[in-house]
Design a protein around this motif. Structure first.
Motif, PDB file in Angstrom:
ATOM      1  N   ALA A  84       0.828  -1.211   0.000  1.00 55.96           N
ATOM      2  CA  ALA A  84       0.000   0.000   0.000  1.00 55.96           C
ATOM      3  C   ALA A  84       0.859   1.256   0.000  1.00 55.96           C
ATOM      4  N   THR A  85       1.929   1.251   0.783  1.00 50.43           N
ATOM      5  CA  THR A  85       2.793   2.432   0.858  1.00 50.43           C
ATOM      6  C   THR A  85       3.460   2.714  -0.479  1.00 50.43           C
ATOM      7  N   MET A  86       3.999   1.695  -1.132  1.00 48.82           N
ATOM      8  CA  MET A  86       4.705   1.908  -2.391  1.00 48.82           C
ATOM      9  C   MET A  86       3.753   2.319  -3.513  1.00 48.82           C
ATOM     10  N   LEU A  91       1.966   6.860  -6.837  1.00 50.79           N
ATOM     11  CA  LEU A  91       0.906   7.651  -7.472  1.00 50.79           C
ATOM     12  C   LEU A  91       0.971   9.113  -7.048  1.00 50.79           C
ATOM     13  N   ILE A  92       1.169   9.345  -5.750  1.00 52.92           N
ATOM     14  CA  ILE A  92       1.251  10.723  -5.264  1.00 52.92           C
ATOM     15  C   ILE A  92       2.496  11.408  -5.805  1.00 52.92           C
ATOM     16  N   ALA A  93       3.609  10.669  -5.891  1.00 55.79           N
ATOM     17  CA  ALA A  93       4.863  11.251  -6.386  1.00 55.79           C
ATOM     18  C   ALA A  93       4.738  11.668  -7.844  1.00 55.79           C
ATOM     19  N   VAL A  94       4.088  10.838  -8.655  1.00 57.25           N
ATOM     20  CA  VAL A  94       3.878  11.204 -10.060  1.00 57.25           C
ATOM     21  C   VAL A  94       3.034  12.464 -10.162  1.00 57.25           C
ATOM     22  N   HIS A 114       5.434  11.736   9.284  1.00 60.12           N
ATOM     23  CA  HIS A 114       6.634  10.912   9.463  1.00 60.12           C
ATOM     24  C   HIS A 114       7.496  11.398  10.621  1.00 60.12           C
ATOM     25  N   ILE A 115       7.435  12.684  10.928  1.00 57.01           N
ATOM     26  CA  ILE A 115       8.285  13.234  11.985  1.00 57.01           C
ATOM     27  C   ILE A 115       7.554  13.348  13.326  1.00 57.01           C
ATOM     28  N   GLN A 168       1.482   7.108   8.272  1.00 60.33           N
ATOM     29  CA  GLN A 168       2.668   7.715   8.873  1.00 60.33           C
ATOM     30  C   GLN A 168       3.869   7.698   7.933  1.00 60.33           C
ATOM     31  N   ASN A 169       3.998   6.677   7.092  1.00 63.24           N
ATOM     32  CA  ASN A 169       5.212   6.506   6.291  1.00 63.24           C
ATOM     33  C   ASN A 169       5.091   6.963   4.851  1.00 63.24           C
ATOM     34  N   ILE A 170       3.894   7.212   4.382  1.00 65.01           N
ATOM     35  CA  ILE A 170       3.704   7.480   2.966  1.00 65.01           C
ATOM     36  C   ILE A 170       4.424   8.756   2.517  1.00 65.01           C
ATOM     37  N   GLY A 171       4.479   9.762   3.400  1.00 60.47           N
ATOM     38  CA  GLY A 171       5.131  11.016   3.022  1.00 60.47           C
ATOM     39  C   GLY A 171       6.613  10.860   2.777  1.00 60.47           C
ATOM     40  N   TYR A 172       7.272  10.055   3.602  1.00 59.96           N
ATOM     41  CA  TYR A 172       8.714   9.848   3.465  1.00 59.96           C
ATOM     42  C   TYR A 172       9.055   9.220   2.119  1.00 59.96           C
ATOM     43  N   PHE A 173       8.342   8.157   1.768  1.00 59.84           N
ATOM     44  CA  PHE A 173       8.637   7.463   0.513  1.00 59.84           C
ATOM     45  C   PHE A 173       8.185   8.279  -0.695  1.00 59.84           C
TER      46      PHE A 173
END
Length: 209
Positions: A84-86, A91-94, A114-115, A168-173
């Motif tokens: 799910a994170t990747m 998608l968000i990064a694109v 994330h922080i 929590q982790n989606i922003g970092y990646f």
């Protein structure tokens, strides 16, 4: 001139040395030490009374039924969070890779979870997922959908924890993938007329093959 060329050669290793030292000290060493401890009947109060027992700890744990249940839960959680994170991060990064005046604000917003300390995250989501007075069930009721017990039900606890971890982790990646996309030379993203826009994004920007 020779000294300069030597420095250019070793500079990358010098730059990553602090990070590697931290990984060795706080990740690799504890793992190796834990592997060593797994062969002992360890006495926390008196280290001198610790006794080497070989594979007895492994024999005992593999003979317990609850171990396999915990193993399955760990696999489900890991696969769910990673997948799910990747997918969502890509998608968000694109989307964020496009030029927009709001990109900086959006990137800062999605990176903020994330922080935040894990204790704060847990408290906030415990309140959001509270079955009687939580915000999530309030929103579900508002749109006419059935509510959920979230963390208080064995059938929904796993998906609830996965949602929190992904959030929590989606922003970092996402930021890592955005940086990777922005490092692609513009000439590489120019596509021939025979290649569609979707194919260009998949095979040039994303690792689809």
């Amino acid at each position: 001139m020779r000294n300069r060329s030597v420095w250019e050669a070793v500079r990358p290793y010098v730059m990553i040395l602090p990070a590697m030292a931290g990984i060795l000290l706080f990740v690799i060493y504890p793992v190796i030490y834990l592997i060593k401890l797994s062969f002992y009947k360890y006495n926390l109060m008196n280290k001198a009374k610790s006794k080497f027992i070989g594979l007895d700890n492994f024999t005992q744990i593999f003979s317990r039924e609850d171990f396999y249940g915990a193993l399955v839960n760990t696999i489900v959680y890991t696969v769910g969070v990673v997948a799910a994170t990747m997918i969502l991060s890509s998608l968000i990064a694109v989307w964020l890779n496009r030029k927009s005046r709001f990109n900086a604000v959006v990137q800062a917003g999605i990176f903020t979870p994330h922080i935040i300390s894990i204790v704060s995250v847990a408290l906030v989501w415990m309140w959001l997922m509270e079955p009687s007075h939580g915000l999530l069930n309030f929103l579900l009721k508002a749109v006419g959908l059935p509510t959920s017990d979230w963390l208080q039900s064995s059938s929904t606890a796993m998906i609830s924890i996965i949602i929190v971890s992904v959030w929590q982790n989606i922003g970092y990646f996402t930021l890592i993938i955005v940086a990777a996309l922005q490092s692609i030379p513009p000439a590489s993203t120019k596509r021939p007329h025979s290649i569609t826009r979707a194919s260009s994004k998949c095979f040039i920007r994303l690792p689809c093959r």
